[in-house]
Write an enzyme that holds these catalytic residues in place. Structure first.
Site, PDB file in Angstrom:
ATOM      1  N   ASN A 113       0.879  -1.165   0.000  1.00 56.93           N
ATOM      2  CA  ASN A 113       0.000   0.000   0.000  1.00 56.93           C
ATOM      3  C   ASN A 113       0.914   1.211   0.000  1.00 56.93           C
ATOM      4  O   ASN A 113       1.432   1.619   1.045  1.00 56.93           O
ATOM      5  CB  ASN A 113      -0.909  -0.011   1.228  1.00 56.93           C
ATOM      6  CG  ASN A 113      -1.858   1.181   1.270  1.00 56.93           C
ATOM      7  OD1 ASN A 113      -1.797   2.068   0.422  1.00 56.93           O
ATOM      8  ND2 ASN A 113      -2.732   1.206   2.257  1.00 56.93           N
TER       9      ASN A 113
ATOM     10  N   ARG B 104      -2.774  -2.171  -3.298  1.00 58.47           N
ATOM     11  CA  ARG B 104      -3.974  -1.377  -3.064  1.00 58.47           C
ATOM     12  C   ARG B 104      -3.948  -0.191  -4.013  1.00 58.47           C
ATOM     13  O   ARG B 104      -2.995   0.587  -4.036  1.00 58.47           O
ATOM     14  CB  ARG B 104      -4.012  -0.864  -1.630  1.00 58.47           C
ATOM     15  CG  ARG B 104      -5.276  -0.048  -1.361  1.00 58.47           C
ATOM     16  CD  ARG B 104      -5.121   0.835  -0.157  1.00 58.47           C
ATOM     17  NE  ARG B 104      -6.331   1.633   0.058  1.00 58.47           N
ATOM     18  CZ  ARG B 104      -6.345   2.808   0.656  1.00 58.47           C
ATOM     19  NH1 ARG B 104      -5.226   3.347   1.082  1.00 58.47           N
ATOM     20  NH2 ARG B 104      -7.484   3.471   0.809  1.00 58.47           N
TER      21      ARG B 104
ATOM     22  N   HIS C 297     -13.054   2.511   0.442  1.00 51.41           N
ATOM     23  CA  HIS C 297     -12.936   1.573   1.574  1.00 51.41           C
ATOM     24  C   HIS C 297     -13.589   0.228   1.254  1.00 51.41           C
ATOM     25  O   HIS C 297     -13.907  -0.548   2.161  1.00 51.41           O
ATOM     26  CB  HIS C 297     -13.569   2.139   2.851  1.00 51.41           C
ATOM     27  CG  HIS C 297     -12.884   3.353   3.378  1.00 51.41           C
ATOM     28  ND1 HIS C 297     -13.568   4.420   3.934  1.00 51.41           N
ATOM     29  CD2 HIS C 297     -11.572   3.704   3.432  1.00 51.41           C
ATOM     30  CE1 HIS C 297     -12.710   5.352   4.308  1.00 51.41           C
ATOM     31  NE2 HIS C 297     -11.479   4.945   4.001  1.00 51.41           N
TER      32      HIS C 297
ATOM     33  N   ARG D  56     -11.193  16.076   6.173  1.00 44.54           N
ATOM     34  CA  ARG D  56     -12.121  16.252   5.055  1.00 44.54           C
ATOM     35  C   ARG D  56     -13.499  16.630   5.587  1.00 44.54           C
ATOM     36  O   ARG D  56     -13.952  16.102   6.594  1.00 44.54           O
ATOM     37  CB  ARG D  56     -12.223  14.982   4.220  1.00 44.54           C
ATOM     38  CG  ARG D  56     -10.898  14.542   3.623  1.00 44.54           C
ATOM     39  CD  ARG D  56     -11.038  13.217   2.902  1.00 44.54           C
ATOM     40  NE  ARG D  56      -9.766  12.501   2.907  1.00 44.54           N
ATOM     41  CZ  ARG D  56      -9.649  11.187   2.819  1.00 44.54           C
ATOM     42  NH1 ARG D  56     -10.732  10.422   2.709  1.00 44.54           N
ATOM     43  NH2 ARG D  56      -8.461  10.611   2.833  1.00 44.54           N
TER      44      ARG D  56
ATOM     45  N   GLU E  73      -7.316  -4.973   5.647  1.00 37.41           N
ATOM     46  CA  GLU E  73      -7.385  -4.760   4.209  1.00 37.41           C
ATOM     47  C   GLU E  73      -6.291  -5.519   3.466  1.00 37.41           C
ATOM     48  O   GLU E  73      -6.513  -6.025   2.366  1.00 37.41           O
ATOM     49  CB  GLU E  73      -7.291  -3.264   3.907  1.00 37.41           C
ATOM     50  CG  GLU E  73      -8.484  -2.473   4.409  1.00 37.41           C
ATOM     51  CD  GLU E  73      -8.305  -0.977   4.269  1.00 37.41           C
ATOM     52  OE1 GLU E  73      -8.721  -0.435   3.223  1.00 37.41           O
ATOM     53  OE2 GLU E  73      -7.758  -0.357   5.191  1.00 37.41           O
TER      54      GLU E  73
END
Length: 396
Positions: free
Chosen positions: A7, A88, A177, A238, A381
């Site tokens: 990742n 990823r 996600h 965010r 993940e």
């Protein structure tokens, strides 16, 4: 055969190594602050930990030193002997709905998606390029955060904008996600002891980036993030959902240009915009000390989560379980409480004692009589990417 999952971020490189036999975890770690004088590499494996300070002036050297440590500790004999490297990749656009075997042509196709994720995509592609060069002959498989959400029906993914914005520029809701949501949904089915095809779930992935997803029969039917990871709930930096006219108003009133407003929405808003910090631990400390702005930030974030749970309860019609995952979702009992408070009408009854108990395992935190179970399920993940990549190369 070993499976490596990468990742790659703009200043970081996360990695894990698994055995292909049972996807058993062998090692993992992270290179932080790549390009900075205080960068460091941390490796953890069954035999212990190793840290290498000053590890990474650039991503290439970072990955080279990762492989050096992996071989030094007999985790990977040779990078070229890996079975597959899973990557990823944040955005697959409308084009990539399944894993992608990387070659020169497909890599060029991925480059064309950079405008959809300019903050993440270049780093993701850099990781693919470096792994391809250092692991020659090893299949490189891209796994997309957006892929799980391609089951959204048009009523959920289409924006109410002129048709040409979709047909010519692919402006639509994609969601993110997805790999995490897919993983915890499968784990929830195990704990609920029911086929995933029979379950309706609401999954809250709550980290610095956060999203809520409605999962029906193992398929995403709605999710809070949109064309980019900006839409939805309040996040670390965010803003989440706002009136679409706000950026135009600010540009007219302040003279800020597009780049400045975009930076504000992505990096200076959310918890950070409300109280000066995007780190939930800092926000909590300030709130406990009586900081009114920090207390408001917690109220706003929790209220937004609660609204999404209510909305997705209506969208699903029946909810079997609400799942909390990722850093905040797994570790922040108060935010779980805020998200679930007042939702008893929907059959959601949190058990305060269970919710407040310490733990890092998969656990149920709802009352025994709650029609809707509430679970905390740590996400993985990288394990899900390893599973997807292995399935892809063995069935292709």
């Amino acid at each position: 055969m070993k499976i490596l999952v990468l990742n790659c971020g703009s200043s970081s490189l996360k990695f894990k190594v698994f055995s292909d036999r049972d996807l058993y975890w062998l090692a993992g770690g992270m290179v932080e602050r790549i390009g900075q004088p205080d960068s460091r590499l941390r490796l953890t494996w069954a035999g212990g930990e190793n840290e290498w300070p000053g590890a990474a002036p650039d991503h290439r050297i970072a990955l080279q030193r990762v492989f050096h440590l992996l071989t030094q500790h007999d985790i990977v004999a040779d990078p070229t002997q890996l079975g597959v490297v899973g990557h990823r990749v944040v955005h697959g656009g409308d084009r990539f709905r399944t894993p992608l075997l990387i070659d020169a042509a497909s890599l060029e196709e991925l480059r064309q998606l950079t405008p959809l994720a300019p903050l993440h995509h270049p780093a993701n592609l850099r990781g693919i390029e470096l792994a391809t060069a250092l692991c020659q002959g090893v299949p490189q498989v891209a796994v997309f955060d957006t892929a799980f959400h391609h089951t959204l029906p048009p009523r959920a993914w289409r924006y109410a904008l002129p048709a040409w914005t979709w047909h010519e520029y692919q402006v639509r809701r994609y969601g993110f996600h997805g790999t995490s949501v897919q993983y915890v949904s499968r784990r929830a089915a195990k704990w609920l002891d029911r086929p995933i095809e029979e379950l309706n779930l609401i999954v809250l992935h709550l980290g610095n980036g956060a999203s809520v997803t409605a999962v029906q029969g193992g398929r995403s039917i709605d999710t809070s993030m949109g064309m980019t990871p900006l839409e939805g709930v309040v996040m670390g930096t965010r803003c989440g959902d706002i009136d679409a006219s706000v950026p135009f108003y600010l540009m007219r009133q302040t003279g800020l240009d597009v780049t400045a407003v975009e930076r504000m929405l992505f990096f200076e808003s959310g918890l950070h915009g409300l109280c000066g910090s995007g780190d939930m631990r800092t926000v909590r400390a300030h709130a406990a000390a009586g900081d009114a702005d920090a207390q408001l930030a917690l109220d706003v974030a929790g209220y937004r989560l609660k609204k999404y749970i209510g909305a997705y309860s209506a969208a699903l019609g029946r909810v079997d379980a609400v799942i909390f995952t990722a850093g905040i979702g797994e570790n922040d009992a108060d935010m779980r409480q805020r998200a679930c408070n007042g939702l008893e009408l929907f059959g959601i009854h949190l058990d305060s004692a269970r919710n407040g108990a310490e733990g890092t395992d998969e656990r149920c935190v709802s009352r025994d009589d709650s029609p809707v179970q509430i679970w905390v399920i740590p996400t993985d993940e990288e394990l899900e990417i390893a599973r997807i990549a292995l399935d892809f190369i063995t069935t292709a």
